[in-house]
Design an enzyme around this catalytic site. Structure first.
Site, mmCIF file in Angstrom:
data_model
loop_
_atom_site.group_PDB
_atom_site.id
_atom_site.type_symbol
_atom_site.label_atom_id
_atom_site.label_comp_id
_atom_site.label_asym_id
_atom_site.label_seq_id
_atom_site.Cartn_x
_atom_site.Cartn_y
_atom_site.Cartn_z
ATOM 1 N N GLY A 109 0.823 -1.065 -0.001
ATOM 2 C CA GLY A 109 -0.041 0.120 -0.010
ATOM 3 C C GLY A 109 0.803 1.198 0.019
ATOM 4 N N THR A 110 1.970 1.103 0.673
ATOM 5 C CA THR A 110 3.031 2.390 0.691
ATOM 6 C C THR A 110 3.569 2.567 -0.658
ATOM 7 O OG1 THR A 110 3.429 1.779 2.978
ATOM 8 C CG2 THR A 110 5.155 3.198 1.758
ATOM 9 N N ASN A 164 -6.777 4.975 9.496
ATOM 10 C CA ASN A 164 -6.537 3.740 10.040
ATOM 11 C C ASN A 164 -6.818 3.863 11.437
ATOM 12 O OD1 ASN A 164 -4.263 5.620 8.994
ATOM 13 N ND2 ASN A 164 -3.140 4.497 10.462
ATOM 14 N N SER A 205 -4.083 -2.581 -0.327
ATOM 15 C CA SER A 205 -3.079 -3.567 -0.160
ATOM 16 C C SER A 205 -3.411 -4.737 0.400
ATOM 17 C CB SER A 205 -2.307 -2.609 1.327
ATOM 18 O OG SER A 205 -1.635 -3.636 1.925
ATOM 19 N N HIS A 261 -2.354 -6.985 2.644
ATOM 20 C CA HIS A 261 -2.162 -7.874 4.062
ATOM 21 C C HIS A 261 -3.577 -7.102 4.952
ATOM 22 C CE1 HIS A 261 -0.127 -4.659 6.607
ATOM 23 N NE2 HIS A 261 0.236 -4.379 5.249
ATOM 24 N N CYS A 293 1.829 3.070 13.782
ATOM 25 C CA CYS A 293 3.060 3.422 13.340
ATOM 26 C C CYS A 293 3.784 4.637 14.431
ATOM 27 C CB CYS A 293 3.081 4.196 11.921
ATOM 28 S SG CYS A 293 2.498 3.150 10.680
HETATM 29 C C1 LIG Z 1 -1.451 -0.013 6.346
HETATM 30 C C2 LIG Z 1 -1.863 1.313 5.241
HETATM 31 C C3 LIG Z 1 -0.965 1.571 4.570
HETATM 32 C C4 LIG Z 1 0.519 0.989 4.230
HETATM 33 O O1 LIG Z 1 -0.013 -0.418 3.548
HETATM 34 P P1 LIG Z 1 1.406 -1.390 3.513
HETATM 35 O O2 LIG Z 1 0.992 -2.517 2.434
HETATM 36 O O3 LIG Z 1 1.569 -1.852 4.892
HETATM 37 O O4 LIG Z 1 2.586 -0.595 3.028
HETATM 38 C C5 LIG Z 1 -1.342 2.599 3.843
HETATM 39 N N1 LIG Z 1 -2.354 3.669 3.915
HETATM 40 C C6 LIG Z 1 -2.860 3.166 5.197
HETATM 41 C C7 LIG Z 1 -4.490 3.986 5.413
HETATM 42 C C8 LIG Z 1 -3.044 1.874 5.823
HETATM 43 O O5 LIG Z 1 -3.613 1.645 6.817
#
Ligand SMILES: *Cc1c(COP(=O)(O)O)cnc(C)c1O
Length: 389
Positions: free
Chosen positions: A73-74, A153, A201, A203, A327
C-alpha cells in the site's frame, strides 16, 4: 492449557486466509516461470497475473489495464503521489492533502516539499472529517494533485470522497485516495467515488503482506518511480511477484463473496463492545464520528491512563490491541490524527484502538471485558492525574 490469544488489531494487519496461501503455493514451485517469458512456463504465470488483475479491476469497477500491482500500500501511495507530481510538473507544483493521512502519504508529500513542491495539509473537524469546501478553497492554478484518504486507519472515520472527487473533476485536478482501510469494509467503486487514482494493500484484507495495487484511470499522466524493465505498462519495473499477486487476487475474490456477511458480524461485535465499555468503565470517550466510520474500528479514550500500560497488560492476557496508531506507537508522541481533531496530548496518549476482524467472536468481546475494567481501574489507581481529579 495454553492461553487462547485474541487478536483485535486488524487495521495493522490481518492473517492471510488459508485459501489465499493455497492459491499462492504453486507459483513458488511449479509455475515459477517469468511472466514475460514466451514459453509455456511464462504463459502460465502471465495467465495468473492477468486473472488477478481482472479480479481486482472488477471489484473496484475499473478496467484491468487500469490496475498496476505494486509491492505494498505504501508503494501504491508513493507511485500515485510522486508519479503524478513529477509527470505534471510543467503544469504546477502544488499538492493538497490532509493532516490525518497515513505516513505513506504524509512522508511522501514531505519528500516532495524538499524537492520543490508546495503542499497544503487540510485540517479536520472534531470528528476527524475534512470539509470538501476547504478542498475547493485550497485549489490554485498550480494545483496538480489532491490526495485524501478514504477511511482513517486510527479512527476508521470515512471522508466525503465523492464530494471531493466532484470538486477535483470540476477543477480538473487529479484526485488520489488511499483506500487501504476501506477496501473490504465499505463499497469501493472508482467511478462512484470520482477518483483518478486509488491505493489498496493485500495484508489489510486477509491477503499476503508485500503486495499492493494502484488503480490509475486511463489517460492519467503518471511517471514510474521504479525504473528498469517494461513490466506493469512501464510503470513498475521488476519481475512480477506472481505468487503474491495470485494471493491478492484470491483475497479479493473471497472478500467480494463474503464481505456483506463478515461486515455485518464485525459491526455487531464492534457496537456491542462499545456499549459494554460505556456500561462498565467511566470516563471514556469515542474518538471519531459515531456514524461515518468503517464497521470494524473502535477508538476510545480511557481518561487518566497511559495506553502503553493497557496494551502491555492486555498482552499478558493474550489480547492484542493498539494505541493511537501502529506506526506512531513506538514513538512516545501523541497521534497526529487525534491531535488534528483537537484532542489534547494527554487524552491522545490514553487512547486504545480496537480493530476487529472476521474471526473475532462474541466470546472474544466477553473475554476482553472480563479483564479490561480491572486493568483500567488498577492503572487509574496509580495515576496521578486520576487522583487529582
Ligand atoms: C496499512 C496502511 C498503508 C500501508 O500499506 P502497506 O501495505 O502496509 O505498505 C497505507 N495507508 C493506510 C491507510 C494503511 O492503513
Amino acid at each position: 492449557m495454553p492461553q487462547k490469544r485474541i487478536y483485535m488489531d486488524h487495521n495493522a494487519t490481518t492473517p492471510a486466509r488459508p485459501e489465499v496461501v493455497e492459491a499462492m503455493l504453486p507459483y513458488f514451485t511449479k509455475i515459477f516461470g517469468n511472466a514475460s517469458g514466451l514459453y509455456s512456463f511464462g504463459i502460465e504465470s502471465k495467465k495468473a497475473l492477468e486473472s488477478s488483475r481482472e479480479t481486482v479491476a472488477d471489484f473496484l469497477g475499473a478496467k484491468p489495464k487500469e490496475i498496476i500491482f505494486t509491492g505494498s500500500g505504501t508503494e501504491s501511495d508513493n507511485l500515485a503521489i510522486k508519479g503524478t507530481a513529477f509527470a505534471n510538473k510543467s503544469k504546477g507544483n502544488h499538492i493538497i492533502t490532509s493532516s490525518i493521512e497515513h505516513a505513506a502519504v504524509l512522508n511522501t508529500c514531505g519528500y516532495l516539499e524538499k524537492n520543490g513542491f508546495k503542499v497544503t495539509y487540510l485540517p479536520v473537524d472534531e470528528y476527524g472529517i475534512i470539509n470538501p469546501s476547504d478542498v475547493k478553497k485550497a485549489i490554485t492554478k498550480s494545483t496538480v494533485l489532491i490526495s485524501i484518504m478514504y477511511a482513517n486507519n486510527e479512527t476508521g472515520v470515512i471522508q466525503p470522497i465523492r464530494e471531493i472527487g466532484k470538486i477535483a473533476a470540476e477543477k480538473e485536478v487529479l484526485f488520489h485516495t488511499d483506500a487501504v482501510q476501506s477496501v473490504g469494509k465499505i463499497p469501493v467503486h472508482v467511478n462512484e467515488l470520482n477518483v483518478d487514482l486509488l491505493s489498496m494493500s493485500g495484508h489489510k484484507i486477509y491477503g499476503p503482506k508485500g503486495i499492493g495495487a494502484l488503480y490509475i484511470k486511463s489517460g492519467t499522466r503518471i511517471e514510474p518511480i521504479i525504473h528498469g524493465g517494461h513490466h506493469e505498462r512501464n510503470l513498475r519495473a521488476g519481475t512480477e511477484n506472481v505468487a503474491l499477486i495470485a494471493g491478492l487476487g484470491k483475497a479479493v475474490e473471497i472478500m467480494k463473496k463474503q464481505m456483506e456477511k463478515e461486515v455485518k458480524h464485525i459491526r455487531g461485535l464492534r457496537d456491542n463492545l462499545w456499549k459494554k465499555i460505556k456500561d462498565k468503565i467511566e470516563d471514556v470517550r469515542l474518538n471519531g464520528h459515531p456514524e461515518f466510520r468503517v464497521p470494524n474500528t473502535l477508538n476510545v479514550i480511557f481518561k487518566y491512563i497511559e495506553s502503553e500500560a493497557v496494551i502491555v497488560d492486555l498482552d499478558l492476557k493474550g489480547i492484542a490491541v493498539s494505541g493511537g496508531s501502529a506506526c506512531s506507537s513506538k514513538l512516545s508522541e501523541p497521534s497526529h490524527v487525534l491531535t488534528a481533531m483537537g484532542i489534547d496530548a494527554a487524552s491522545a496518549q490514553s487512547t486504545i484502538r480496537f480493530s476487529l476482524g472476521k474471526d473475532n467472536t462474541e466470546k472474544d468481546i466477553d473475554d476482553l471485558m472480563d479483564v479490561l475494567p480491572e486493568i483500567i481501574k488498577r492503572l487509574r489507581k496509580i495515576s496521578p492525574l486520576y487522583n487529582k481529579k
